[in-house]
Design a protein around this motif. Sequence first.
Motif, PDB file in Angstrom:
ATOM      1  N   GLY A  48       0.801  -1.230   0.000  1.00 41.55           N
ATOM      2  CA  GLY A  48       0.000   0.000   0.000  1.00 41.55           C
ATOM      3  C   GLY A  48       0.827   1.270   0.000  1.00 41.55           C
ATOM      4  O   GLY A  48       0.295   2.372   0.138  1.00 41.55           O
ATOM      5  N   LYS A  49       2.150   1.127  -0.189  1.00 41.76           N
ATOM      6  CA  LYS A  49       3.043   2.308  -0.135  1.00 41.76           C
ATOM      7  C   LYS A  49       2.761   3.275  -1.284  1.00 41.76           C
ATOM      8  O   LYS A  49       2.547   4.472  -1.070  1.00 41.76           O
ATOM      9  CB  LYS A  49       4.523   1.868  -0.203  1.00 41.76           C
ATOM     10  N   THR A  50       2.791   2.764  -2.520  1.00 41.72           N
ATOM     11  CA  THR A  50       2.592   3.636  -3.687  1.00 41.72           C
ATOM     12  C   THR A  50       1.175   4.206  -3.700  1.00 41.72           C
ATOM     13  O   THR A  50       0.973   5.368  -4.060  1.00 41.72           O
ATOM     14  CB  THR A  50       2.927   2.879  -4.985  1.00 41.72           C
ATOM     15  N   THR A  51       0.192   3.410  -3.281  1.00 38.72           N
ATOM     16  CA  THR A  51      -1.203   3.904  -3.208  1.00 38.72           C
ATOM     17  C   THR A  51      -1.275   5.139  -2.310  1.00 38.72           C
ATOM     18  O   THR A  51      -1.923   6.130  -2.653  1.00 38.72           O
ATOM     19  CB  THR A  51      -2.141   2.798  -2.670  1.00 38.72           C
ATOM     20  N   THR A  52      -0.594   5.093  -1.159  1.00 39.82           N
ATOM     21  CA  THR A  52      -0.604   6.236  -0.230  1.00 39.82           C
ATOM     22  C   THR A  52       0.000   7.473  -0.898  1.00 39.82           C
ATOM     23  O   THR A  52      -0.573   8.572  -0.822  1.00 39.82           O
ATOM     24  CB  THR A  52       0.196   5.895   1.055  1.00 39.82           C
ATOM     25  N   ILE A  53       1.140   7.295  -1.556  1.00 43.76           N
ATOM     26  CA  ILE A  53       1.783   8.441  -2.234  1.00 43.76           C
ATOM     27  C   ILE A  53       0.896   8.965  -3.353  1.00 43.76           C
ATOM     28  O   ILE A  53       0.774  10.180  -3.542  1.00 43.76           O
ATOM     29  CB  ILE A  53       3.185   8.044  -2.766  1.00 43.76           C
TER      30      ILE A  53
END
Length: 287
Positions: A48-53
């Motif tokens: 979920g890292k890229t989704t958050t960014i």
Amino acid sequence: MGHAHIGWRVIEIVDLKKNYRKVQALKGISLRVGSGELFAYLGPNGAGKTTTIRILTGLTRPSGGQAYVGGHDVGKEPIKAKRHQGLVPQHVNLDAELTVEENLFIHGRLHGMGRVDIGRRIEELLDYVGLKEKRTSLVKRLSGGMKRRLMIARALLHRPAVLFLDEPTVGLDPAIRRRVWTLIKKIQRDGVTIFLTTHYIEEAEFLADRVAFIDEGAIVALDTPRHLMDALGQWAIDCYRGNEMETRYFTDRESARRYAEERMNGYTLRRVNLEDAFLACTGKKVS
């Protein structure tokens, strides 16, 4: 470097959710990042890292919750929020057929900067990222490490208060990665708040003031790297039994050594690292 001053809470996320059809990519995460902080967001691919960014930079709409950058609600005031931020995406998205200088110039114009200001800023930044002698080179002729440094220069061109780095050293060899780390630290010292996603544990351990572990769309721990490691102990013993490896943690080296000597099988005595803390929180490796 110079950037807008916007109080201590530069990034704030409240109960943020994102669903893709039946998959819950973010399950109601909340966090705050202070002014001038280097915050690392660490987890395996698909956590979920890229989704958050993407939500924080206005590229994706959340399914629920709020996200603020520079005090502006990203959903309601995307232009105002964007003014405060620079983004270095995971994949190289420079124009390969243009020169280093042309790539930077176009970015400056898109941000409404004047020609004279852009010219001065390009000069400053090419020096800053060590690409001065490459200004007239076509981007397609640059090495991977140079492209990364150019992307960082481009993201800093309009003097953002916060810089989002999404896996900034992915695919780079260790020596080049260290050069990029030095640059990231320099940017932070100049007062820019940095939000970094990575799955390289040592990157977060080396760079971050605080780190959040994200796993399957949820934050499972959030603290300084030191506190997360100290919760386990100072020293680790890796014991090998056939194909299995078991790790035990100790507060001091002496008791670790005594334990190892009683065991007699193959073992390694080492310092506790951030990967140990991640494994303890999630039961899995970052990969």
